[in-house]
Design a protein around this motif. Structure first.
Motif, PDB file in Angstrom:
ATOM      1  N   VAL A 163       0.935  -1.228  -0.095  1.00  0.00           N
ATOM      2  CA  VAL A 163      -0.091  -0.060   0.009  1.00  0.00           C
ATOM      3  C   VAL A 163       0.957   1.493   0.104  1.00  0.00           C
ATOM      4  CG1 VAL A 163      -1.398   1.346   1.351  1.00  0.00           C
ATOM      5  CG2 VAL A 163      -1.989  -1.200   1.211  1.00  0.00           C
ATOM      6  N   GLY A 164       2.046   1.255   0.823  1.00  0.00           N
ATOM      7  CA  GLY A 164       2.698   2.431   0.872  1.00  0.00           C
ATOM      8  C   GLY A 164       3.573   2.610  -0.376  1.00  0.00           C
ATOM      9  N   GLN A 165       3.913   1.433  -0.960  1.00  0.00           N
ATOM     10  CA  GLN A 165       4.554   1.718  -2.244  1.00  0.00           C
ATOM     11  C   GLN A 165       3.653   2.111  -3.386  1.00  0.00           C
ATOM     12  OE1 GLN A 165       8.229  -0.677  -3.640  1.00  0.00           O
ATOM     13  NE2 GLN A 165       6.453  -1.976  -4.578  1.00  0.00           N
ATOM     14  N   THR A 166       2.444   1.660  -3.263  1.00  0.00           N
ATOM     15  CA  THR A 166       1.551   2.257  -4.526  1.00  0.00           C
ATOM     16  C   THR A 166       1.547   3.570  -4.255  1.00  0.00           C
ATOM     17  OG1 THR A 166       0.468  -0.049  -4.516  1.00  0.00           O
ATOM     18  CG2 THR A 166      -0.602   1.848  -5.698  1.00  0.00           C
ATOM     19  N   SER A 167       1.110   4.051  -2.965  1.00  0.00           N
ATOM     20  CA  SER A 167       0.978   5.294  -2.707  1.00  0.00           C
ATOM     21  C   SER A 167       2.077   6.194  -3.405  1.00  0.00           C
ATOM     22  CB  SER A 167       0.658   5.561  -1.187  1.00  0.00           C
ATOM     23  OG  SER A 167      -0.457   5.042  -0.717  1.00  0.00           O
ATOM     24  N   GLN A 168       3.178   5.765  -2.801  1.00  0.00           N
ATOM     25  CA  GLN A 168       4.488   6.543  -3.171  1.00  0.00           C
ATOM     26  C   GLN A 168       4.377   6.894  -4.710  1.00  0.00           C
ATOM     27  OE1 GLN A 168       8.251   4.281  -2.759  1.00  0.00           O
ATOM     28  NE2 GLN A 168       9.356   6.203  -1.848  1.00  0.00           N
ATOM     29  N   ILE A 169       4.173   5.804  -5.500  1.00  0.00           N
ATOM     30  CA  ILE A 169       4.236   5.867  -6.842  1.00  0.00           C
ATOM     31  C   ILE A 169       3.226   6.905  -7.548  1.00  0.00           C
ATOM     32  CG2 ILE A 169       3.702   4.676  -9.212  1.00  0.00           C
ATOM     33  CD1 ILE A 169       5.348   2.224  -7.778  1.00  0.00           C
ATOM     34  N   PHE A 170       1.846   6.712  -7.117  1.00  0.00           N
ATOM     35  CA  PHE A 170       0.882   7.605  -7.566  1.00  0.00           C
ATOM     36  C   PHE A 170       0.839   9.062  -7.040  1.00  0.00           C
ATOM     37  CE2 PHE A 170      -0.467   3.673  -9.221  1.00  0.00           C
ATOM     38  CZ  PHE A 170      -1.137   3.953 -10.153  1.00  0.00           C
ATOM     39  N   PHE A 171       1.669   9.477  -6.060  1.00  0.00           N
ATOM     40  CA  PHE A 171       1.884  10.758  -5.640  1.00  0.00           C
ATOM     41  C   PHE A 171       2.978  11.370  -6.420  1.00  0.00           C
ATOM     42  CE2 PHE A 171       0.058   9.637  -1.277  1.00  0.00           C
ATOM     43  CZ  PHE A 171      -1.200  10.683  -1.399  1.00  0.00           C
ATOM     44  N   LEU A 172       3.611  10.706  -7.282  1.00  0.00           N
ATOM     45  CA  LEU A 172       4.827  11.365  -8.420  1.00  0.00           C
ATOM     46  C   LEU A 172       3.758  12.178  -9.161  1.00  0.00           C
ATOM     47  CD1 LEU A 172       6.882   8.225  -8.990  1.00  0.00           C
ATOM     48  CD2 LEU A 172       7.579  10.349  -7.807  1.00  0.00           C
ATOM     49  N   PRO A 173       4.651  13.371  -9.733  1.00  0.00           N
ATOM     50  CA  PRO A 173       3.877  14.061 -10.715  1.00  0.00           C
ATOM     51  C   PRO A 173       3.956  13.281 -12.197  1.00  0.00           C
ATOM     52  CG  PRO A 173       5.854  15.027 -10.204  1.00  0.00           C
ATOM     53  CD  PRO A 173       5.613  13.865  -9.444  1.00  0.00           C
ATOM     54  N   PHE A 174       3.030  13.411 -12.880  1.00  0.00           N
ATOM     55  CA  PHE A 174       2.899  12.951 -14.211  1.00  0.00           C
ATOM     56  C   PHE A 174       2.700  13.723 -15.285  1.00  0.00           C
ATOM     57  CE2 PHE A 174       1.956   9.328 -11.236  1.00  0.00           C
ATOM     58  CZ  PHE A 174       2.648   8.207 -11.981  1.00  0.00           C
ATOM     59  N   CYS A 175       3.325  13.829 -16.403  1.00  0.00           N
ATOM     60  CA  CYS A 175       3.114  14.743 -17.418  1.00  0.00           C
ATOM     61  C   CYS A 175       3.308  14.144 -18.721  1.00  0.00           C
ATOM     62  CB  CYS A 175       4.026  15.977 -17.177  1.00  0.00           C
ATOM     63  SG  CYS A 175       5.896  15.604 -17.052  1.00  0.00           S
ATOM     64  N   GLY A 176       3.036  14.639 -19.689  1.00  0.00           N
ATOM     65  CA  GLY A 176       3.342  14.089 -21.000  1.00  0.00           C
ATOM     66  C   GLY A 176       2.346  13.161 -21.360  1.00  0.00           C
ATOM     67  N   SER A 177       2.793  11.865 -21.731  1.00  0.00           N
ATOM     68  CA  SER A 177       2.081  10.967 -22.142  1.00  0.00           C
ATOM     69  C   SER A 177       1.341  10.156 -21.183  1.00  0.00           C
ATOM     70  CB  SER A 177       2.888   9.810 -22.938  1.00  0.00           C
ATOM     71  OG  SER A 177       2.003   8.680 -23.255  1.00  0.00           O
ATOM     72  N   THR A 178       0.025   9.644 -21.451  1.00  0.00           N
ATOM     73  CA  THR A 178      -0.884   8.926 -20.532  1.00  0.00           C
ATOM     74  C   THR A 178      -0.811   7.469 -20.801  1.00  0.00           C
ATOM     75  OG1 THR A 178      -2.728   9.583 -21.507  1.00  0.00           O
ATOM     76  CG2 THR A 178      -2.020  11.022 -19.750  1.00  0.00           C
ATOM     77  N   LEU A 179      -0.101   6.969 -21.972  1.00  0.00           N
ATOM     78  CA  LEU A 179      -0.231   5.702 -22.547  1.00  0.00           C
ATOM     79  C   LEU A 179       0.654   4.850 -21.854  1.00  0.00           C
ATOM     80  CD1 LEU A 179      -0.033   6.657 -26.430  1.00  0.00           C
ATOM     81  CD2 LEU A 179      -2.227   6.605 -24.800  1.00  0.00           C
ATOM     82  N   ILE A 180      -0.053   3.810 -21.385  1.00  0.00           N
ATOM     83  CA  ILE A 180       0.598   2.583 -20.496  1.00  0.00           C
ATOM     84  C   ILE A 180       0.885   1.621 -21.425  1.00  0.00           C
ATOM     85  CG2 ILE A 180       0.562   1.140 -18.506  1.00  0.00           C
ATOM     86  CD1 ILE A 180      -0.833   3.170 -16.891  1.00  0.00           C
ATOM     87  N   ASN A 181       2.103   1.219 -21.914  1.00  0.00           N
ATOM     88  CA  ASN A 181       2.158   0.100 -22.663  1.00  0.00           C
ATOM     89  C   ASN A 181       2.062  -1.167 -22.134  1.00  0.00           C
ATOM     90  OD1 ASN A 181       2.605  -1.250 -25.238  1.00  0.00           O
ATOM     91  ND2 ASN A 181       4.850  -0.622 -25.252  1.00  0.00           N
ATOM     92  N   HIS A 182       1.127  -1.621 -21.615  1.00  0.00           N
ATOM     93  CA  HIS A 182       0.954  -2.839 -20.826  1.00  0.00           C
ATOM     94  C   HIS A 182      -0.640  -3.081 -20.839  1.00  0.00           C
ATOM     95  CE1 HIS A 182       2.209  -5.767 -18.288  1.00  0.00           C
ATOM     96  NE2 HIS A 182       3.237  -5.384 -17.913  1.00  0.00           N
ATOM     97  N   PHE A 183      -1.153  -4.296 -20.414  1.00  0.00           N
ATOM     98  CA  PHE A 183      -2.258  -4.609 -20.280  1.00  0.00           C
ATOM     99  C   PHE A 183      -2.835  -4.453 -18.882  1.00  0.00           C
ATOM    100  CE2 PHE A 183       0.329  -8.701 -20.194  1.00  0.00           C
ATOM    101  CZ  PHE A 183      -0.137  -9.025 -18.847  1.00  0.00           C
ATOM    102  N   PHE A 184      -1.947  -4.011 -17.809  1.00  0.00           N
ATOM    103  CA  PHE A 184      -2.528  -3.629 -16.629  1.00  0.00           C
ATOM    104  C   PHE A 184      -1.533  -2.879 -15.921  1.00  0.00           C
ATOM    105  CE2 PHE A 184       0.438  -7.104 -15.433  1.00  0.00           C
ATOM    106  CZ  PHE A 184       0.840  -6.821 -14.241  1.00  0.00           C
TER     107      PHE A 184
END
Length: 316
Positions: A163-184
């Motif tokens: 839970v902590g690791q997921t929160s840490q990742i999604f608190f990052l700033p995202f910019c530019g592309s929103t395309l996730i080259n994956h199926f999940f």
């Protein structure tokens, strides 16, 4: 994976959704993949569900080994359900967008259940180690209370960290592309979209992979090295064959799951590619859950006998 330390403010937006590209690079195979994945999902649910059922109702399977197997099969049903239904929805509707919250939730549950799988496979290896290397102490060391505690620990042990690791990742700033080259929403492709310095995040991902994948894998290898050394010393060829047959199914699942997961999370970030990540992820999210019931039912006489009895009851 090199990122600029600071992105221009104008390029940083508050994301509401990502786009999962999935298998969009093969548009002519969309409906074939949809049918194939539905078949696989049914096989996984029915196969693992059957193992859960027989380990609960068959009196001959009321042992620690099958208690762990029943929990593992239930886990596989949960694990595949975090990714496959979304893949099927995207293929059927061609709507590939996933909200920011849904993406974070999917990642969190995938990581938690992945950690649980690592722990449960380790517990199952320990069970075989005690049964073969210390058979006289087995009833004492693997009693009902201890087995229950091990299973509960496996299910909840990874929750705080993941839970902590997921929160840490999604608190990052995202910019530019929103395309996730994956199926999940897996860690490597999501991190690839983040702006700024992600060195700390990459370090935390590496440490998490060490704790939840590498250490359990090494413990399993250690257990099996002890098991093999003990089995080789058995005087009877029949005893050796029986001992190896009870372990080979578990070892096959271990190699399928840990092999692909370790390659995915321990490769240098520069060598990550969308195609390779998707192929490797298929092994630990879909192939292992699909083959788990086949491996255990085809190579285990007790499970085959329990299945025959269940079928006879249903038919009669």
């Amino acid at each position: 994976m090199n990122h600029q330390l600071q992105a221009p403010e104008g390029n940083i937006t508050k994301l509401k959704e990502f786009v999962l590209l999935g298998f969009s690079d093969v548009p002519h195979l969309q409906w074939f993949l949809f049918g194939l994945l539905i078949a696989i999902y049914v096989i996984i649910i029915v196969g693992n569900g059957t193992i859960v059922l027989i380990t609960r109702v068959d009196s001959t399977l009321q042992t620690p080994m099958y208690f762990f197997l029943g929990n593992f099969s239930f886990l596989e049903m949960c694990y595949v359900s975090t990714t496959l239904p979304r893949m099927l929805f995207n293929l059927a509707t061609q709507r590939r967008s996933i909200s920011f919250t849904a993406c974070a939730t999917q990642m969190c549950f995938t990581l938690i259940l992945g950690a649980t799988e690592c722990f449960l496979l380790t517990v199952m290896a320990y069970d075989r180690y005690v049964a073969i290397c210390n058979p006289l102490s087995y009833p004492l060391l693997m009693n009902t209370r201890v087995c229950t505690q091990m299973v509960i620990g496996s299910w909840v042990g990874g929750i705080p960290v993941q839970v902590g690791q997921t929160s840490q990742i999604f608190f990052l700033p995202f910019c530019g592309s929103t395309l996730i080259n994956h199926f999940f929403c897996d860690i490597p492709p999501v991190l690839h979209l983040a702006c700024g310095d992600i060195t700390v995040n990459e370090m935390m991902v590496f440490l998490g992979a060490v704790v939840f994948a590498l250490v359990p894998f090494l413990l399993i290898i250690f257990s099996y090295s002890k098991i093999i050394a003990t089995v080789i010393k058995l005087p009877s060829a029949t005893s050796r064959t029986k001992a190896f047959s009870t372990c080979s199914s578990h070892l096959a699942v271990v190699m399928l799951f840990f092999g692909s997961a370790i390659i995915t999370y321990f490769r240098p970030s520069a060598s990550h590619s969308g195609g390779m990540d998707k192929v490797l992820s298929l092994f630990y999210t879909i192939v292992t859950p699909m083959f788990n019931p086949m491996i255990y039912s085809l190579r285990n006489k007790d499970v085959k006998m329990a299945l025959k009895k269940l079928l006879c009851k249903l038919l009669s």
